[in-house]
Scaffold this motif. Sequence first.
Motif, mmCIF file in Angstrom:
data_model
loop_
_atom_site.group_PDB
_atom_site.id
_atom_site.type_symbol
_atom_site.label_atom_id
_atom_site.label_comp_id
_atom_site.label_asym_id
_atom_site.label_seq_id
_atom_site.Cartn_x
_atom_site.Cartn_y
_atom_site.Cartn_z
ATOM 1 N N LEU A 175 0.828 -1.219 0.000
ATOM 2 C CA LEU A 175 0.000 0.000 0.000
ATOM 3 C C LEU A 175 0.857 1.260 0.000
ATOM 4 C CD1 LEU A 175 -2.731 -1.132 2.524
ATOM 5 C CD2 LEU A 175 -3.107 -0.598 0.094
ATOM 6 N N VAL A 176 1.951 1.247 0.754
ATOM 7 C CA VAL A 176 2.857 2.398 0.767
ATOM 8 C C VAL A 176 3.435 2.606 -0.627
ATOM 9 C CG1 VAL A 176 5.082 3.236 1.643
ATOM 10 C CG2 VAL A 176 3.379 2.305 3.235
ATOM 11 N N LYS A 177 3.825 1.516 -1.282
ATOM 12 C CA LYS A 177 4.353 1.628 -2.649
ATOM 13 C C LYS A 177 3.283 2.187 -3.582
ATOM 14 C CE LYS A 177 6.752 -0.922 -6.218
ATOM 15 N NZ LYS A 177 6.241 -1.704 -7.283
ATOM 16 N N GLN A 178 2.050 1.688 -3.467
ATOM 17 C CA GLN A 178 0.956 2.175 -4.305
ATOM 18 C C GLN A 178 0.702 3.663 -4.044
ATOM 19 O OE1 GLN A 178 -2.824 0.295 -3.525
ATOM 20 N NE2 GLN A 178 -3.661 0.920 -5.491
ATOM 21 N N ALA A 179 0.744 4.077 -2.794
ATOM 22 C CA ALA A 179 0.536 5.481 -2.451
ATOM 23 C C ALA A 179 1.658 6.355 -3.013
ATOM 24 C CB ALA A 179 0.444 5.645 -0.936
ATOM 25 N N GLU A 216 -3.351 16.043 -11.755
ATOM 26 C CA GLU A 216 -4.713 15.495 -11.707
ATOM 27 C C GLU A 216 -4.853 14.572 -10.487
ATOM 28 O OE1 GLU A 216 -7.204 16.213 -13.941
ATOM 29 O OE2 GLU A 216 -5.795 17.634 -14.843
ATOM 30 N N ARG A 217 -6.034 14.541 -9.909
ATOM 31 C CA ARG A 217 -6.296 13.655 -8.783
ATOM 32 C C ARG A 217 -6.272 12.192 -9.235
ATOM 33 N NH1 ARG A 217 -11.918 14.327 -6.247
ATOM 34 N NH2 ARG A 217 -12.469 12.178 -6.618
ATOM 35 N N VAL A 218 -5.920 11.314 -8.324
ATOM 36 C CA VAL A 218 -5.869 9.884 -8.606
ATOM 37 C C VAL A 218 -6.767 9.168 -7.606
ATOM 38 C CG1 VAL A 218 -4.408 7.822 -8.592
ATOM 39 C CG2 VAL A 218 -3.545 9.946 -9.591
ATOM 40 N N GLU A 219 -7.671 8.329 -8.126
ATOM 41 C CA GLU A 219 -8.552 7.515 -7.295
ATOM 42 C C GLU A 219 -7.991 6.101 -7.225
ATOM 43 O OE1 GLU A 219 -12.526 7.692 -8.844
ATOM 44 O OE2 GLU A 219 -12.670 9.869 -8.563
ATOM 45 N N LEU A 220 -7.900 5.568 -6.016
ATOM 46 C CA LEU A 220 -7.412 4.209 -5.822
ATOM 47 C C LEU A 220 -8.598 3.260 -5.650
ATOM 48 C CD1 LEU A 220 -4.468 5.026 -3.388
ATOM 49 C CD2 LEU A 220 -4.417 4.811 -5.878
ATOM 50 N N GLU A 221 -8.324 1.963 -5.669
ATOM 51 C CA GLU A 221 -9.402 0.978 -5.541
ATOM 52 C C GLU A 221 -9.970 0.992 -4.120
ATOM 53 O OE1 GLU A 221 -5.953 -1.242 -3.828
ATOM 54 O OE2 GLU A 221 -6.126 -0.026 -5.624
ATOM 55 N N PRO A 222 -11.172 0.449 -3.938
ATOM 56 C CA PRO A 222 -11.752 0.377 -2.588
ATOM 57 C C PRO A 222 -10.843 -0.387 -1.630
ATOM 58 C CG PRO A 222 -13.422 -0.080 -4.230
ATOM 59 C CD PRO A 222 -12.098 -0.048 -4.957
ATOM 60 N N MET A 223 -10.837 0.072 -0.369
ATOM 61 C CA MET A 223 -9.957 -0.504 0.649
ATOM 62 C C MET A 223 -10.669 -0.532 1.992
ATOM 63 S SD MET A 223 -6.511 1.665 -0.034
ATOM 64 C CE MET A 223 -5.806 1.788 -1.666
ATOM 65 N N SER A 224 -10.136 -1.346 2.881
ATOM 66 C CA SER A 224 -10.624 -1.372 4.263
ATOM 67 C C SER A 224 -10.150 -0.107 4.988
ATOM 68 C CB SER A 224 -10.085 -2.607 4.992
ATOM 69 O OG SER A 224 -8.688 -2.480 5.207
ATOM 70 N N LEU A 255 1.520 15.385 -0.123
ATOM 71 C CA LEU A 255 0.207 15.720 -0.670
ATOM 72 C C LEU A 255 -0.884 15.390 0.344
ATOM 73 C CD1 LEU A 255 0.451 14.457 -4.387
ATOM 74 C CD2 LEU A 255 0.703 16.789 -3.529
ATOM 75 N N THR A 256 -2.108 15.673 -0.027
ATOM 76 C CA THR A 256 -3.236 15.325 0.822
ATOM 77 C C THR A 256 -4.116 14.307 0.105
ATOM 78 O OG1 THR A 256 -4.575 17.154 -0.004
ATOM 79 C CG2 THR A 256 -3.261 17.577 1.976
ATOM 80 N N SER A 257 -4.955 13.667 0.892
ATOM 81 C CA SER A 257 -5.865 12.670 0.339
ATOM 82 C C SER A 257 -7.138 12.694 1.152
ATOM 83 C CB SER A 257 -5.228 11.284 0.382
ATOM 84 O OG SER A 257 -4.861 10.931 1.704
ATOM 85 N N GLU A 258 -8.168 12.103 0.582
ATOM 86 C CA GLU A 258 -9.425 11.976 1.291
ATOM 87 C C GLU A 258 -10.077 10.668 0.892
ATOM 88 O OE1 GLU A 258 -11.336 15.588 0.020
ATOM 89 O OE2 GLU A 258 -12.144 14.677 -1.779
ATOM 90 N N GLU A 275 -18.935 2.375 2.481
ATOM 91 C CA GLU A 275 -18.495 1.015 2.760
ATOM 92 C C GLU A 275 -19.420 0.037 2.056
ATOM 93 O OE1 GLU A 275 -15.769 0.230 4.077
ATOM 94 O OE2 GLU A 275 -15.184 1.953 5.245
ATOM 95 N N PRO A 276 -18.947 -1.031 1.533
ATOM 96 C CA PRO A 276 -17.570 -1.523 1.567
ATOM 97 C C PRO A 276 -16.742 -1.067 0.357
ATOM 98 C CG PRO A 276 -18.978 -3.231 0.700
ATOM 99 C CD PRO A 276 -19.863 -2.047 0.996
ATOM 100 N N ARG A 277 -17.223 -0.088 -0.373
ATOM 101 C CA ARG A 277 -16.539 0.374 -1.592
ATOM 102 C C ARG A 277 -15.860 1.725 -1.374
ATOM 103 N NH1 ARG A 277 -15.614 -2.882 -5.068
ATOM 104 N NH2 ARG A 277 -15.458 -1.300 -6.657
ATOM 105 N N ARG A 278 -15.483 2.040 -0.131
ATOM 106 C CA ARG A 278 -14.829 3.314 0.178
ATOM 107 C C ARG A 278 -13.402 3.276 -0.347
ATOM 108 N NH1 ARG A 278 -16.329 7.711 2.742
ATOM 109 N NH2 ARG A 278 -14.967 8.715 4.236
ATOM 110 N N TYR A 279 -12.937 4.383 -0.895
ATOM 111 C CA TYR A 279 -11.626 4.432 -1.537
ATOM 112 C C TYR A 279 -10.936 5.756 -1.241
ATOM 113 C CZ TYR A 279 -14.269 7.139 -4.995
ATOM 114 O OH TYR A 279 -15.062 8.086 -5.599
ATOM 115 N N VAL A 280 -9.628 5.798 -1.526
ATOM 116 C CA VAL A 280 -8.801 6.978 -1.288
ATOM 117 C C VAL A 280 -8.635 7.737 -2.597
ATOM 118 C CG1 VAL A 280 -6.507 7.808 -0.619
ATOM 119 C CG2 VAL A 280 -7.569 5.923 0.632
#
Length: 177
Positions: A118-122, A134-142, A158-161, A166-171
């Motif tokens: 996850l750190v590598k993906q981030a 441009e903003r990047v949306e990642l896949e749903p995660m816990s 950077l910042t993220s939100e 749930e259960p499809r919440r993503y960063v």
Amino acid sequence: MTDVTTEPTGEDTATDVTEAPAVDLDREGEIAADFLETLLDIADLDGDIDVDVDGDRASVSIVDSDEGRVPRRLVGADGKVLDALQELTRLAVQAETGVRTRLMLDIAGFRADRRAALVKQAEEAVASVKASGERVELEPMSAFERKVVHDAVLAGGLTSESEGAEPRRYVVVLPVG
């Protein structure tokens, strides 16, 4: 560790909160280790228990022992069994202490490996956002996974939100500005 409980005061109780008494994190870990050791014994499964304190929470790991490997089925598909065992372990600690715990359970290094991925993906998402603007949306995660990503994005400048339900919440990693 902070737990919030509500106490009636005649006012709107949703806003009246007090902190629950702190429980020694080492004690939480030992209670969890005893619970998990009993569980492994009942199921006749191999594994050693490592207990540590990681920041503001107890951390317990079931690792391979000299007698054999921890059955990977204790992790389950996408860590679902691990999540369930963690919740059961938290409930066992709460039953003993009277306080909700934020204890983290890892089995056979699954969470540690997932954290590294996850750190590598981030980091890759941060590089992409910085390059493209441009903003990047990642896949749903816990929730655990999203927290790891949010921390890595912040460390990358950077910042993220989190978005979605749930259960499809993503960063979403956001550009500066």
